[in-house]
Design a protein around this motif. Sequence first.
Motif, PDB file in Angstrom:
ATOM      1  N   THR A  22      45.356  31.369  44.260  1.00 14.99           N
ATOM      2  CA  THR A  22      45.490  30.234  45.167  1.00 14.99           C
ATOM      3  C   THR A  22      45.174  30.711  46.588  1.00 14.99           C
ATOM      4  O   THR A  22      45.107  31.918  46.838  1.00 14.99           O
ATOM      5  N   PRO A  23      45.015  29.802  47.521  1.00 13.08           N
ATOM      6  CA  PRO A  23      44.795  30.227  48.910  1.00 13.08           C
ATOM      7  C   PRO A  23      45.943  31.064  49.476  1.00 13.08           C
ATOM      8  O   PRO A  23      45.736  31.874  50.388  1.00 13.08           O
ATOM      9  N   SER A  24      47.145  30.935  48.932  1.00 15.49           N
ATOM     10  CA  SER A  24      48.275  31.723  49.417  1.00 15.49           C
ATOM     11  C   SER A  24      48.378  33.075  48.731  1.00 15.49           C
ATOM     12  O   SER A  24      49.262  33.867  49.053  1.00 15.49           O
ATOM     13  N   GLY A  25      47.491  33.343  47.787  1.00 13.69           N
ATOM     14  CA  GLY A  25      47.438  34.672  47.199  1.00 13.69           C
ATOM     15  C   GLY A  25      47.997  34.813  45.810  1.00 13.69           C
ATOM     16  O   GLY A  25      47.870  35.863  45.186  1.00 13.69           O
ATOM     17  N   GLU A  26      48.631  33.780  45.268  1.00 14.73           N
ATOM     18  CA  GLU A  26      49.166  33.880  43.915  1.00 14.73           C
ATOM     19  C   GLU A  26      48.027  33.781  42.917  1.00 14.73           C
ATOM     20  O   GLU A  26      47.306  32.781  42.897  1.00 14.73           O
TER      21      GLU A  26
END
Lengths: 111, 111
Positions: free
Chosen positions: A95-99
């Motif tokens: 995801t854009p948040s890194g997950e």
Amino acid sequence: NAGVTQTPKFRILKIGQSMTLQCTQDMNHNYMYWYRQDPGMGLKLIYYSVGAGITDKGEVPNGYNVSRSTTEDFPLRLELAAPSQTSVYFCASPTPSGEAFFGQGTRLTVV
Amino acid sequence: AQRVTQPEKLLSVFKGAPVELKCNYSYSGSPELFWYVQYSRQRLQLLLRHISRESIKGFTADLNKGETSFHLKKPFAQEEDSAMYYCALSGRPGGGNKLTFGTGTQLKVEL
């Protein structure tokens, strides 16, 4: 929402055969990765893509090829299978948040 | 170059005992650190990330930039914690810079 889908789950190849591991994500993510997992070695990055039409080599790209014609699909191609490519392969998409969301894995044996 | 080191391949503890899974990293900038877990016959999934500073399933991890460590801790191990744990590093916010994984630690919680 399926997330990341990989096929097949298992495959046995003979030396010299070719195959394509399929990976599809339905999250509209730009980034996609292919890793291989060997016992005691962790996950090694094979190839990655930052968007449709863009791919780049990871740590262990030799013997593999990829393409990214669409945002959803990121297939991994083995042209001439070798015993050293016996491994478990994972496709992932962050995801854009890194997950990073992972596929279920493909267990490949080359004999 | 970014690198993640997990020194223990296997960690065996008794139920109710404290758990600490070690992770050290090497990166020249400000990394994002993650812990991923793989339960038996399941796909890899995110357990927690340093930026969230949260506790998931009783696990916590603190980023120590001085010691370049991101150890995973839990005060009282449960049988269901038995799994493979991977520490991972991303050099860019959002995980867009490919995730680098450690070699993993197999946690076994014994009764």
